[in-house]
Design a protein around this motif. Structure first.
Motif, PDB file in Angstrom:
ATOM      1  N   ASN A   7       0.810  -1.230   0.000  1.00 30.07           N
ATOM      2  CA  ASN A   7       0.000   0.000   0.000  1.00 30.07           C
ATOM      3  C   ASN A   7       0.838   1.273   0.000  1.00 30.07           C
ATOM      4  O   ASN A   7       0.402   2.319   0.469  1.00 30.07           O
ATOM      5  N   HIS A   8       2.051   1.218  -0.526  1.00 32.85           N
ATOM      6  CA  HIS A   8       2.865   2.408  -0.742  1.00 32.85           C
ATOM      7  C   HIS A   8       2.661   2.902  -2.175  1.00 32.85           C
ATOM      8  O   HIS A   8       2.374   2.117  -3.078  1.00 32.85           O
ATOM      9  N   PHE A   9       2.863   4.214  -2.351  1.00 33.68           N
ATOM     10  CA  PHE A   9       2.781   4.804  -3.683  1.00 33.68           C
ATOM     11  C   PHE A   9       4.174   5.299  -4.067  1.00 33.68           C
ATOM     12  O   PHE A   9       4.756   6.109  -3.351  1.00 33.68           O
ATOM     13  N   MET A  10       4.698   4.789  -5.187  1.00 30.23           N
ATOM     14  CA  MET A  10       5.991   5.241  -5.697  1.00 30.23           C
ATOM     15  C   MET A  10       5.762   6.296  -6.765  1.00 30.23           C
ATOM     16  O   MET A  10       5.064   6.023  -7.759  1.00 30.23           O
ATOM     17  N   ILE A  11       6.312   7.484  -6.571  1.00 29.44           N
ATOM     18  CA  ILE A  11       6.073   8.583  -7.499  1.00 29.44           C
ATOM     19  C   ILE A  11       7.375   9.288  -7.827  1.00 29.44           C
ATOM     20  O   ILE A  11       8.385   9.148  -7.122  1.00 29.44           O
ATOM     21  N   ASP A  12       7.334  10.067  -8.903  1.00 29.32           N
ATOM     22  CA  ASP A  12       8.455  10.933  -9.275  1.00 29.32           C
ATOM     23  C   ASP A  12       8.406  12.191  -8.416  1.00 29.32           C
ATOM     24  O   ASP A  12       7.333  12.767  -8.201  1.00 29.32           O
ATOM     25  N   GLY A  13       9.557  12.628  -7.943  1.00 29.20           N
ATOM     26  CA  GLY A  13       9.598  13.810  -7.084  1.00 29.20           C
ATOM     27  C   GLY A  13       9.096  15.064  -7.762  1.00 29.20           C
ATOM     28  O   GLY A  13       8.621  15.988  -7.106  1.00 29.20           O
ATOM     29  N   ALA A  14       9.200  15.112  -9.096  1.00 30.19           N
ATOM     30  CA  ALA A  14       8.765  16.301  -9.828  1.00 30.19           C
ATOM     31  C   ALA A  14       7.267  16.340 -10.063  1.00 30.19           C
ATOM     32  O   ALA A  14       6.750  17.306 -10.631  1.00 30.19           O
ATOM     33  N   MET A  15       6.552  15.312  -9.628  1.00 28.76           N
ATOM     34  CA  MET A  15       5.101  15.294  -9.804  1.00 28.76           C
ATOM     35  C   MET A  15       4.466  16.404  -8.973  1.00 28.76           C
ATOM     36  O   MET A  15       4.845  16.636  -7.817  1.00 28.76           O
ATOM     37  N   THR A  16       3.512  17.103  -9.553  1.00 26.34           N
ATOM     38  CA  THR A  16       2.878  18.192  -8.815  1.00 26.34           C
ATOM     39  C   THR A  16       1.954  17.629  -7.735  1.00 26.34           C
ATOM     40  O   THR A  16       1.381  16.545  -7.884  1.00 26.34           O
ATOM     41  N   ILE A  17       1.833  18.387  -6.648  1.00 24.38           N
ATOM     42  CA  ILE A  17       0.971  17.969  -5.545  1.00 24.38           C
ATOM     43  C   ILE A  17      -0.472  17.889  -6.012  1.00 24.38           C
ATOM     44  O   ILE A  17      -1.221  16.987  -5.608  1.00 24.38           O
ATOM     45  N   ARG A  18      -0.858  18.793  -6.897  1.00 25.98           N
ATOM     46  CA  ARG A  18      -2.238  18.789  -7.402  1.00 25.98           C
ATOM     47  C   ARG A  18      -2.530  17.502  -8.163  1.00 25.98           C
ATOM     48  O   ARG A  18      -3.587  16.891  -7.986  1.00 25.98           O
ATOM     49  N   ASP A  19      -1.590  17.064  -9.012  1.00 25.35           N
ATOM     50  CA  ASP A  19      -1.801  15.824  -9.765  1.00 25.35           C
ATOM     51  C   ASP A  19      -1.879  14.624  -8.831  1.00 25.35           C
ATOM     52  O   ASP A  19      -2.680  13.705  -9.037  1.00 25.35           O
ATOM     53  N   LEU A  20      -1.042  14.611  -7.792  1.00 25.72           N
ATOM     54  CA  LEU A  20      -1.082  13.515  -6.823  1.00 25.72           C
ATOM     55  C   LEU A  20      -2.410  13.506  -6.075  1.00 25.72           C
ATOM     56  O   LEU A  20      -3.017  12.436  -5.872  1.00 25.72           O
ATOM     57  N   ASN A  21      -2.877  14.675  -5.663  1.00 25.82           N
ATOM     58  CA  ASN A  21      -4.160  14.749  -4.964  1.00 25.82           C
ATOM     59  C   ASN A  21      -5.310  14.277  -5.848  1.00 25.82           C
ATOM     60  O   ASN A  21      -6.224  13.577  -5.391  1.00 25.82           O
TER      61      ASN A  21
END
Length: 429
Positions: free
Chosen positions: A357-371
């Motif tokens: 249940n972890h999410f692996m993401i790119d650090g440059a991803m915007t917070i809005r897109d993640l939300n």
């Protein structure tokens, strides 16, 4: 003895109860009716809906007039009932009149009309609007005096009122309805995100969604023509900035089609020669660069793109230094979500979910897109990207493997290049 006076008084009380029910139902219908639905009915030719819209433009005056009429008939009905029951039962008639009138007013003048009005708000509002419009006009002087008196009293206690303010801003009302509809399963998440994305364009600046300068693919104007052509063909982008001497010195933007037309003319045109490509100058086909400030809102920039018939702009800060670039597609993605095609190198989903249940993401991803992707509510006031949020909260440049907990989430740094956080593992605590 039940004489004519008794029947006249009883009839008057019944008539006043009907009026009380009318005022109560009208107040509920006109305040609960959706102005959007009334506008749709008015556009279809409903005069009642159009009249209801006009009445509800000034809610304070409407409610004041209806309450004035409602209180007048209720007090008059109670007075007549007290007089009637006192003449019939003596002093005990006062208590009996209070009990009877409370039940009659509660059932027939409050609950019944308001229940009907709230379940048929728009149709009821259109139906009662002619009479209420007359009532509002007749009571306007009294209501105006009452409003003046009320504001004077509130001013004494330091409460300021704005007669032109709306009870609810339209945007907040729409957003609230969308969130409520989504929580009840009526509105799909994708539909909610699209509408909210369109509403947010006027509140967001281009610097929040632009491609940072560190990720921009550029062309050096002094590059050998063959290498330059190879670079353009290998690139997934149709437009590339051209710089001279220094990457900050952008002198043009070349479109792949313009480049291919020029090369085709040199190689196969009427003046073609084997050395034609060697004499090719990229600046001959490059368009003038279009610069915009980083504070421009997305809504304004989209209008500028449409007006100028271009899809590409370079973003600069207050000192004129290059910050990044933005395209029309970047703005559209804020409404419809990520847009990919067969030329995108990183077409995989930007968020990978693990079995724990972890999410692996790119650090440059915007917070809005993640939300938007996860339905989280991470704050984006202090940083645009997730890596920026971690740096802001940690107040340091973290090492790979470091873990932080804030805003109800666990952040683990899993990748870093120089001083830039490139990969993160996140889960809700």
């Amino acid at each position: 003895m039940l004489d004519a006076t008794f029947w006249i008084t009883a009839g008057s009380i019944l008539f006043l109860l009907v009026l009380s029910g009318f005022f109560s139902g009208s107040e509920t219908a006109l305040t609960a009716a959706s102005r959007g639905k009334l506008r749709a009915q008015a556009d279809k030719g409903s005069r009642g809906a159009e009249r209801a819209l006009k009445i509800t433009e000034d809610n304070e005056r409407l409610i004041g007039s209806v309450l004035l009429g409602n209180n007048m008939v209720n007090i008059l009905a109670a007075s007549l009932a007290t007089s009637l029951f006192t003449s019939l039962f003596g002093e005990s008639g006062v208590a009996l009149a209070t009990l009877v009138m409370t039940l009659l007013v509660l059932i027939f003048a409050e609950v019944l009309p308001k229940t009907y009005a709230i379940t048929n708000a728009e149709s009821a509002a259109a139906m009662v609007s002619p009479v209420i419009q007359v009532v509002v006009t007749l009571f306007a002087p009294v209501v105006g005096a009452v409003r003046w008196l009320v504001r004077g009293i509130l001013h004494v206690f330091g409460v300021k009122t704005d007669p032109d303010s709306q009870i609810l801003a339209v945007r907040e009302e729409i957003a609230g309805a969308l969130y409520l509809g989504h929580s009840e399963g009526v509105v799909e998440k994708e539909d909610r995100d699209r509408i909210l994305g369109a509403l947010d364009l006027g509140d967001r600046a281009v610097e929040e969604v632009m491609l940072h300068r560190s990720h921009i693919e550029m062309i050096d104007a002094d590059t050998d023509p063959e290498e330059l052509l190879r670079q353009c063909l290998d690139s997934p982008h149709t437009r590339l900035p051209v710089y001279k001497d220094d990457p900050d010195n952008i002198v043009g933007v070349v479109h792949a089609k313009d480049l291919l037309r020029a090369v085709q003319k040199l190689m196969f045109g009427p003046d073609a020669s084997t050395k034609g490509l060697a004499a090719f100058d990229i600046l001959d086909v490059a368009m003038p660069p279009y610069f915009i400030p980083d504070t421009t809102t997305l809504d304004d920039q989209m209008r500028q793109f449409l007006r100028r018939r271009t899809h590409f702009a370079l973003v600069v800060d207050e000192y004129g230094s290059l910050e990044g670039l933005i395209t029309l597609e970047d703005i559209l993605e804020e409404i419809v979500g990520e847009i990919t095609d067969e030329f995108d190198r990183d077409a995989d989903h930007p968020i990978q979910r693990s079995k724990d249940n972890h999410f692996m993401i790119d650090g440059a991803m915007t917070i809005r897109d993640l939300n938007r992707a996860t339905d989280w509510n991470l704050p984006d006031e202090e940083a645009n990207t997730v890596a920026g949020l971690v740096l802001h909260e940690a107040q340091m440049i973290p090492e790979v493997g470091q873990v932080f907990s804030f805003h109800g989430f666990r952040f683990e740094v899993t990748g870093r290049e120089g001083n830039r956080v490139t990969k993160l593992k996140i889960r809700r605590l």
